[in-house]
Scaffold this active site. Sequence first.
Site, PDB file in Angstrom:
ATOM      1  N   SER A  33       0.851  -1.183   0.000  1.00 55.73           N
ATOM      2  CA  SER A  33       0.000   0.000   0.000  1.00 55.73           C
ATOM      3  C   SER A  33       0.886   1.233   0.000  1.00 55.73           C
ATOM      4  O   SER A  33       1.895   1.271   0.705  1.00 55.73           O
ATOM      5  CB  SER A  33      -0.911   0.011   1.230  1.00 55.73           C
ATOM      6  OG  SER A  33      -1.761   1.143   1.227  1.00 55.73           O
TER       7      SER A  33
ATOM      8  N   HIS B 185      -2.347   7.220  -4.821  1.00 56.24           N
ATOM      9  CA  HIS B 185      -2.491   6.117  -3.880  1.00 56.24           C
ATOM     10  C   HIS B 185      -2.667   4.837  -4.675  1.00 56.24           C
ATOM     11  O   HIS B 185      -3.277   4.839  -5.752  1.00 56.24           O
ATOM     12  CB  HIS B 185      -3.718   6.342  -2.985  1.00 56.24           C
ATOM     13  CG  HIS B 185      -4.252   5.088  -2.347  1.00 56.24           C
ATOM     14  ND1 HIS B 185      -5.364   4.426  -2.821  1.00 56.24           N
ATOM     15  CD2 HIS B 185      -3.802   4.365  -1.293  1.00 56.24           C
ATOM     16  CE1 HIS B 185      -5.589   3.360  -2.071  1.00 56.24           C
ATOM     17  NE2 HIS B 185      -4.658   3.299  -1.144  1.00 56.24           N
TER      18      HIS B 185
ATOM     19  N   ASN C  80      -2.842   0.264  -3.923  1.00 48.80           N
ATOM     20  CA  ASN C  80      -2.550  -0.914  -3.114  1.00 48.80           C
ATOM     21  C   ASN C  80      -3.025  -2.168  -3.828  1.00 48.80           C
ATOM     22  O   ASN C  80      -3.961  -2.133  -4.634  1.00 48.80           O
ATOM     23  CB  ASN C  80      -3.141  -0.809  -1.696  1.00 48.80           C
ATOM     24  CG  ASN C  80      -4.636  -1.010  -1.665  1.00 48.80           C
ATOM     25  OD1 ASN C  80      -5.122  -2.129  -1.710  1.00 48.80           O
ATOM     26  ND2 ASN C  80      -5.371   0.089  -1.581  1.00 48.80           N
ATOM     27  N   VAL C  81      -2.342  -3.251  -3.547  1.00 48.52           N
ATOM     28  CA  VAL C  81      -2.739  -4.578  -4.005  1.00 48.52           C
ATOM     29  C   VAL C  81      -2.523  -5.529  -2.839  1.00 48.52           C
ATOM     30  O   VAL C  81      -1.526  -5.430  -2.123  1.00 48.52           O
ATOM     31  CB  VAL C  81      -1.951  -5.034  -5.253  1.00 48.52           C
ATOM     32  CG1 VAL C  81      -2.440  -4.315  -6.497  1.00 48.52           C
ATOM     33  CG2 VAL C  81      -0.453  -4.820  -5.095  1.00 48.52           C
TER      34      VAL C  81
ATOM     35  N   HIS D  52      -6.637   7.325 -16.701  1.00 43.63           N
ATOM     36  CA  HIS D  52      -7.771   6.429 -16.933  1.00 43.63           C
ATOM     37  C   HIS D  52      -7.564   5.558 -18.164  1.00 43.63           C
ATOM     38  O   HIS D  52      -8.078   4.427 -18.201  1.00 43.63           O
ATOM     39  CB  HIS D  52      -9.064   7.242 -17.025  1.00 43.63           C
ATOM     40  CG  HIS D  52      -9.623   7.571 -15.682  1.00 43.63           C
ATOM     41  ND1 HIS D  52     -10.453   6.720 -14.984  1.00 43.63           N
ATOM     42  CD2 HIS D  52      -9.417   8.644 -14.874  1.00 43.63           C
ATOM     43  CE1 HIS D  52     -10.757   7.262 -13.820  1.00 43.63           C
ATOM     44  NE2 HIS D  52     -10.135   8.425 -13.727  1.00 43.63           N
TER      45      HIS D  52
ATOM     46  N   HIS E 191     -19.686  13.454   3.895  1.00 38.48           N
ATOM     47  CA  HIS E 191     -19.967  14.673   4.652  1.00 38.48           C
ATOM     48  C   HIS E 191     -19.583  15.933   3.884  1.00 38.48           C
ATOM     49  O   HIS E 191     -19.995  17.034   4.257  1.00 38.48           O
ATOM     50  CB  HIS E 191     -19.254  14.635   6.013  1.00 38.48           C
ATOM     51  CG  HIS E 191     -17.765  14.619   5.932  1.00 38.48           C
ATOM     52  ND1 HIS E 191     -17.047  13.481   5.648  1.00 38.48           N
ATOM     53  CD2 HIS E 191     -16.841  15.595   6.097  1.00 38.48           C
ATOM     54  CE1 HIS E 191     -15.755  13.755   5.655  1.00 38.48           C
ATOM     55  NE2 HIS E 191     -15.594  15.042   5.915  1.00 38.48           N
TER      56      HIS E 191
ATOM     57  N   GLY F 250      -2.342  -3.049  14.463  1.00 39.54           N
ATOM     58  CA  GLY F 250      -1.234  -2.910  13.527  1.00 39.54           C
ATOM     59  C   GLY F 250      -0.217  -1.875  13.964  1.00 39.54           C
ATOM     60  O   GLY F 250      -0.399  -1.139  14.938  1.00 39.54           O
ATOM     61  N   ARG F 251       0.853  -1.810  13.212  1.00 37.18           N
ATOM     62  CA  ARG F 251       1.940  -0.861  13.488  1.00 37.18           C
ATOM     63  C   ARG F 251       1.460   0.542  13.146  1.00 37.18           C
ATOM     64  O   ARG F 251       1.221   0.862  11.988  1.00 37.18           O
ATOM     65  CB  ARG F 251       3.165  -1.248  12.659  1.00 37.18           C
ATOM     66  CG  ARG F 251       4.390  -0.384  12.894  1.00 37.18           C
ATOM     67  CD  ARG F 251       5.569  -0.955  12.108  1.00 37.18           C
ATOM     68  NE  ARG F 251       6.801  -0.212  12.347  1.00 37.18           N
ATOM     69  CZ  ARG F 251       7.270   0.723  11.523  1.00 37.18           C
ATOM     70  NH1 ARG F 251       6.598   1.043  10.424  1.00 37.18           N
ATOM     71  NH2 ARG F 251       8.403   1.349  11.801  1.00 37.18           N
TER      72      ARG F 251
END
Length: 315
Positions: A101, A115, A117-118, A154, A184, A268-269
Amino acid sequence: MQNPTSADIQRVREFLLDLQARICAGLEQQERAGGGTAEFIIDEWERPEGGGGRSRVLQNGTVIEKGGVMFSHINISKLPASATERHPQIAGAKAQALGVSLVIHPKNPNVPTSHANVRLFVAEKEGQDPIWWFGGGFDLTPFYPNDEDVLAWHQKAHDLCAPFGENVYAGHKKWCDDYFYLKHRDEQRGVGGLFFDDLNQWDFETCFKYIQAVGNGYLEAILPIFQRNQDKPYTEAQRDFQIYRRGRYVEYNLVYDRGTLFGLQTGGRIESILVSLPNLAGWSYRPEWDQDSAEKRLSDFYLKPQDWLTELQSQ
């Protein structure tokens, strides 16, 4: 459904570590191209419950103000609510989760925050077959967007999805728009990209190939954006606007992001969980932008879901 073997999980782990190294090398090259010398520092860490990770963080660079590219492979003895809410059948199961990530906050307001992540998740409950799925994606959060970057981002997402089915890009693009939404504020976090979770409708090998395409696609998409924008001049007012908009990024990650909640609920850390937050962010009370300004167009156009490939190619 084919269940992953320990050898399969090891192959995923090796790909993720290699991906982390390649992304860091590519971003360090952009840092040097901009006259900077900052490098990713490496922290190896272990988790008392089992597993650990490799955190790589760059701070206070000339091109990259803060970037974290994090690998983790952890064992979980009891799954938290963030994992079992959508999968009540695995409540109380043991599991392992591994992934990369990253969040990259450039210094120049003309370069978007990005950003990606996999990840792979495998849960095992006594007397049941393992339950597994992949997740991930990438998304772009510009401050002063230009159409060339948004279209290229894209187009890369569309092209990497194409071999896996004609509806994959459209489905995962919409999922990204829906997920990275600040309810919000009634606005998107950025211009989107791809997002997917619970991916196991294909066989394991096809799912693995897809996350490889997504991970590699991020690097291929983001480096040209740096190259086009990192040396552009900017004003102090634009820098202030960037810091203000980063506040929205913080709001999203702390209020909505499932990965943040999962990390906190599994003990988690904390440095790894919150590395996505920028060093500098701000909040202003009811700021107003001129009607024809770039700042106004960001919120009125770019932070609304769009069919980017059709919208921008037609202009």
